[in-house]
Design a protein around this motif. Structure first.
Motif, PDB file in Angstrom:
ATOM      1  N   ASP A   1       6.699  20.940  14.978  1.00  0.00           N
ATOM      2  CA  ASP A   1       6.954  20.553  16.572  1.00  0.00           C
ATOM      3  C   ASP A   1       5.962  20.531  17.329  1.00  0.00           C
ATOM      4  OD1 ASP A   1       9.779  20.618  15.761  1.00  0.00           O
ATOM      5  OD2 ASP A   1      10.101  22.710  16.453  1.00  0.00           O
ATOM      6  N   GLU A   2       4.843  21.381  17.190  1.00  0.00           N
ATOM      7  CA  GLU A   2       3.648  20.982  18.057  1.00  0.00           C
ATOM      8  C   GLU A   2       2.930  19.750  17.682  1.00  0.00           C
ATOM      9  OE1 GLU A   2       2.337  25.656  18.423  1.00  0.00           O
ATOM     10  OE2 GLU A   2       1.260  24.610  16.891  1.00  0.00           O
ATOM     11  N   LEU A   3       2.889  19.566  16.590  1.00  0.00           N
ATOM     12  CA  LEU A   3       1.886  18.182  15.933  1.00  0.00           C
ATOM     13  C   LEU A   3       2.992  16.995  16.529  1.00  0.00           C
ATOM     14  CD1 LEU A   3       0.955  19.453  12.665  1.00  0.00           C
ATOM     15  CD2 LEU A   3      -0.613  18.784  14.518  1.00  0.00           C
ATOM     16  N   LEU A   4       4.374  17.030  16.504  1.00  0.00           N
ATOM     17  CA  LEU A   4       5.156  15.911  16.856  1.00  0.00           C
ATOM     18  C   LEU A   4       4.835  15.641  18.306  1.00  0.00           C
ATOM     19  CD1 LEU A   4       8.290  16.637  14.631  1.00  0.00           C
ATOM     20  CD2 LEU A   4       6.817  14.641  14.520  1.00  0.00           C
ATOM     21  N   GLU A   5       4.806  16.726  19.094  1.00  0.00           N
ATOM     22  CA  GLU A   5       4.780  16.642  20.374  1.00  0.00           C
ATOM     23  C   GLU A   5       3.507  16.126  20.959  1.00  0.00           C
ATOM     24  OE1 GLU A   5       6.102  16.838  24.404  1.00  0.00           O
ATOM     25  OE2 GLU A   5       7.486  17.617  22.438  1.00  0.00           O
ATOM     26  N   ILE A   6       2.347  16.669  20.112  1.00  0.00           N
ATOM     27  CA  ILE A   6       1.027  15.979  20.535  1.00  0.00           C
ATOM     28  C   ILE A   6       1.037  14.380  20.267  1.00  0.00           C
ATOM     29  CG2 ILE A   6      -1.300  16.234  19.754  1.00  0.00           C
ATOM     30  CD1 ILE A   6      -1.068  18.939  19.381  1.00  0.00           C
ATOM     31  N   PHE A   7       1.719  14.008  19.217  1.00  0.00           N
ATOM     32  CA  PHE A   7       1.424  12.538  18.793  1.00  0.00           C
ATOM     33  C   PHE A   7       2.733  11.772  19.496  1.00  0.00           C
ATOM     34  CE2 PHE A   7      -1.569  13.973  15.957  1.00  0.00           C
ATOM     35  CZ  PHE A   7      -2.435  12.980  15.535  1.00  0.00           C
ATOM     36  N   GLY A   8       3.489  12.365  20.461  1.00  0.00           N
ATOM     37  CA  GLY A   8       4.610  11.536  21.138  1.00  0.00           C
ATOM     38  C   GLY A   8       5.651  11.198  20.141  1.00  0.00           C
ATOM     39  N   LEU A   9       5.922  11.981  19.207  1.00  0.00           N
ATOM     40  CA  LEU A   9       6.929  11.748  18.109  1.00  0.00           C
ATOM     41  C   LEU A   9       8.040  12.557  18.422  1.00  0.00           C
ATOM     42  CD1 LEU A   9       4.840  10.543  15.246  1.00  0.00           C
ATOM     43  CD2 LEU A   9       5.906   8.961  16.839  1.00  0.00           C
ATOM     44  N   ALA A  10       8.037  13.705  19.350  1.00  0.00           N
ATOM     45  CA  ALA A  10       9.092  14.726  19.197  1.00  0.00           C
ATOM     46  C   ALA A  10      10.505  14.383  19.113  1.00  0.00           C
ATOM     47  CB  ALA A  10       9.038  15.616  20.263  1.00  0.00           C
ATOM     48  N   ASP A  11      11.007  13.409  19.691  1.00  0.00           N
ATOM     49  CA  ASP A  11      12.398  12.600  19.926  1.00  0.00           C
ATOM     50  C   ASP A  11      12.634  11.696  18.440  1.00  0.00           C
ATOM     51  OD1 ASP A  11      10.474  10.646  20.250  1.00  0.00           O
ATOM     52  OD2 ASP A  11      11.847   9.494  21.394  1.00  0.00           O
ATOM     53  N   VAL A  12      11.677  11.896  17.401  1.00  0.00           N
ATOM     54  CA  VAL A  12      12.236  11.284  16.266  1.00  0.00           C
ATOM     55  C   VAL A  12      12.031  11.871  14.880  1.00  0.00           C
ATOM     56  CG1 VAL A  12      11.452   8.756  17.022  1.00  0.00           C
ATOM     57  CG2 VAL A  12       9.823  10.164  15.954  1.00  0.00           C
ATOM     58  N   GLY A  13      11.775  13.274  15.096  1.00  0.00           N
ATOM     59  CA  GLY A  13      11.646  14.218  13.873  1.00  0.00           C
ATOM     60  C   GLY A  13      12.758  14.161  13.185  1.00  0.00           C
ATOM     61  N   ASP A  14      13.741  14.012  13.271  1.00  0.00           N
ATOM     62  CA  ASP A  14      14.994  14.140  12.353  1.00  0.00           C
ATOM     63  C   ASP A  14      15.474  12.661  11.806  1.00  0.00           C
ATOM     64  OD1 ASP A  14      15.221  16.604  12.622  1.00  0.00           O
ATOM     65  OD2 ASP A  14      16.555  16.352  14.466  1.00  0.00           O
ATOM     66  N   GLU A  15      14.552  11.620  12.172  1.00  0.00           N
ATOM     67  CA  GLU A  15      14.763  10.130  11.842  1.00  0.00           C
ATOM     68  C   GLU A  15      14.179  10.078  10.382  1.00  0.00           C
ATOM     69  OE1 GLU A  15      15.572   7.107  13.940  1.00  0.00           O
ATOM     70  OE2 GLU A  15      16.109   8.695  15.381  1.00  0.00           O
ATOM     71  N   TYR A  16      14.696   9.123   9.515  1.00  0.00           N
ATOM     72  CA  TYR A  16      14.082   8.824   8.422  1.00  0.00           C
ATOM     73  C   TYR A  16      12.676   8.114   8.334  1.00  0.00           C
ATOM     74  CZ  TYR A  16      18.286   9.868   5.502  1.00  0.00           C
ATOM     75  OH  TYR A  16      19.322  10.529   4.726  1.00  0.00           O
ATOM     76  N   ALA A  17      11.803   8.464   7.853  1.00  0.00           N
ATOM     77  CA  ALA A  17      10.403   8.016   8.075  1.00  0.00           C
ATOM     78  C   ALA A  17      10.383   6.391   7.928  1.00  0.00           C
ATOM     79  CB  ALA A  17       9.238   8.372   6.962  1.00  0.00           C
ATOM     80  N   ARG A  18      11.317   5.680   6.930  1.00  0.00           N
ATOM     81  CA  ARG A  18      11.314   4.409   6.848  1.00  0.00           C
ATOM     82  C   ARG A  18      11.698   3.735   7.970  1.00  0.00           C
ATOM     83  NH1 ARG A  18      15.485   6.086   3.143  1.00  0.00           N
ATOM     84  NH2 ARG A  18      17.606   5.734   3.996  1.00  0.00           N
ATOM     85  N   SER A  19      12.537   4.513   8.685  1.00  0.00           N
ATOM     86  CA  SER A  19      13.226   3.750  10.192  1.00  0.00           C
ATOM     87  C   SER A  19      12.236   3.490  11.316  1.00  0.00           C
ATOM     88  CB  SER A  19      14.550   4.624  10.434  1.00  0.00           C
ATOM     89  OG  SER A  19      14.097   5.708  11.189  1.00  0.00           O
ATOM     90  N   LEU A  20      10.945   4.465  11.269  1.00  0.00           N
ATOM     91  CA  LEU A  20      10.159   4.017  12.275  1.00  0.00           C
ATOM     92  C   LEU A  20       9.396   2.841  12.197  1.00  0.00           C
ATOM     93  CD1 LEU A  20       8.515   7.609  12.501  1.00  0.00           C
ATOM     94  CD2 LEU A  20      10.518   6.977  13.310  1.00  0.00           C
TER      95      LEU A  20
END
Length: 201
Positions: free
Chosen positions: A133-152
Motif C-alpha cells: 500500500d505504501e508503494l502504491l501510494e508513492i506512485f499514485g496507484l493506490a486507487d487501482v490496486g485491485d484492478e487487473y494489471a492488464r487493464s491499466l
C-alpha cells in the motif's frame, strides 16, 4: 568499495559481438544512465549483470563478489533487481498481487506454516500488505490496486513493474528503458519518482 564493477566484459553470440570489453563502475547511491541506440547492447549488459547471460569474457563484481557463476535468482537474492524493456507483468493478477509476488524472498515462515496459515506467516502477510500500500501510494496507484494489471494504461503498467522491482528492497535497481511508451507528462513524473527513490535510499 564500488557497488558494481564491470571489468572487460565481452558478450558474443556466434560471430556477433554484442558487448565488447565493457568497463563500468557504479558507486553507492549513484544514479547512472546507459545511453545508446536500439541494438547497442544495453539490455545485453543488464542480462549479464543479472545472471541471464554469462559473458564470453570478463567479470562482474557486486559488493566485491563475482556474480558470473550465479543463477539469476541467486543474483536477485544478493540484492540486484531489474525491470524489462518489454513489460512482464502477470496480466491475470491484480496490481497488488503483482507486487506481493516480489516479497517471496523475504518470507521467513516455513513451508508448513505457509500452507496451514499459522505462526509467523500471518504477521508477514500484514507487513507485505502495508509495504504494498505504501508503494502504491508513492506512485499514485493506490486507487487501482485491485484492478487487473492488464487493464491499466501502458504508463501505469510501467510504474507497477518498477514498484515490483522496488518491493524486493534492492541494493541495485536496473531500469531497462523505463520511460519507453510513455507520453511526455508520464516521463516527467517518472523522472521525478526515480529522483525521489534515489534520494530516499
Amino acid at each position: 568499495m564500488n557497488l558494481l564493477e564491470i571489468n572487460k566484459c565481452t558478450m558474443k553470440f556466434g560471430g556477433l559481438t554484442c558487448v565488447d570489453k565493457l568497463d563500468a563502475v557504479v558507486g553507492e547511491n549513484e544514479l547512472v544512465g546507459m545511453i545508446g541506440p536500439n541494438g547497442a547492447g544495453k539490455t545485453t549488459v543488464f542480462n549479464i549483470i543479472t545472471g541471464v547471460y554469462n559473458p564470453t569474457e570478463g567479470d562482474v563484481l557486486f559488493n566485491g563478489t563475482s556474480v558470473i557463476p550465479l543463477k539469476a535468482y541467486q543474483v536477485a537474492e544478493l540484492g540486484i533487481s531489474r525491470t524489462f524493456q518489454n513489460i512482464r507483468l502477470f496480466s491475470s493478477l491484480s496490481v497488488r498481487d503483482n507486487i506481493r509476488v516480489s516479497f517471496v524472498k523475504s518470507v521467513k515462515a516455513g513451508f508448513f506454516q505457509s500452507v496451514l496459515n499459522v505462526g509467523k506467516i500471518g504477521e508477514e502477510e500484514k507487513e507485505f500488505d502495508v509495504r504494498t500500500d505504501e508503494l502504491l501510494e508513492i506512485f499514485g496507484l493506490a486507487d487501482v490496486g485491485d484492478e487487473y494489471a492488464r487493464s491499466l494504461p501502458y504508463g501505469e503498467q510501467r510504474k507497477v513493474e518498477i514498484i515490483r522491482a522496488l518491493a524486493t528492497s534492492p541494493k541495485l535497481l536496473l531500469l531497462d528503458e523505463p520511460a519507453a511508451g510513455m507520453n511526455p507528462t508520464e516521463k516527467s513524473e517518472l523522472m521525478s519518482l526515480i529522483k525521489m527513490i534515489k534520494e530516499s535510499a
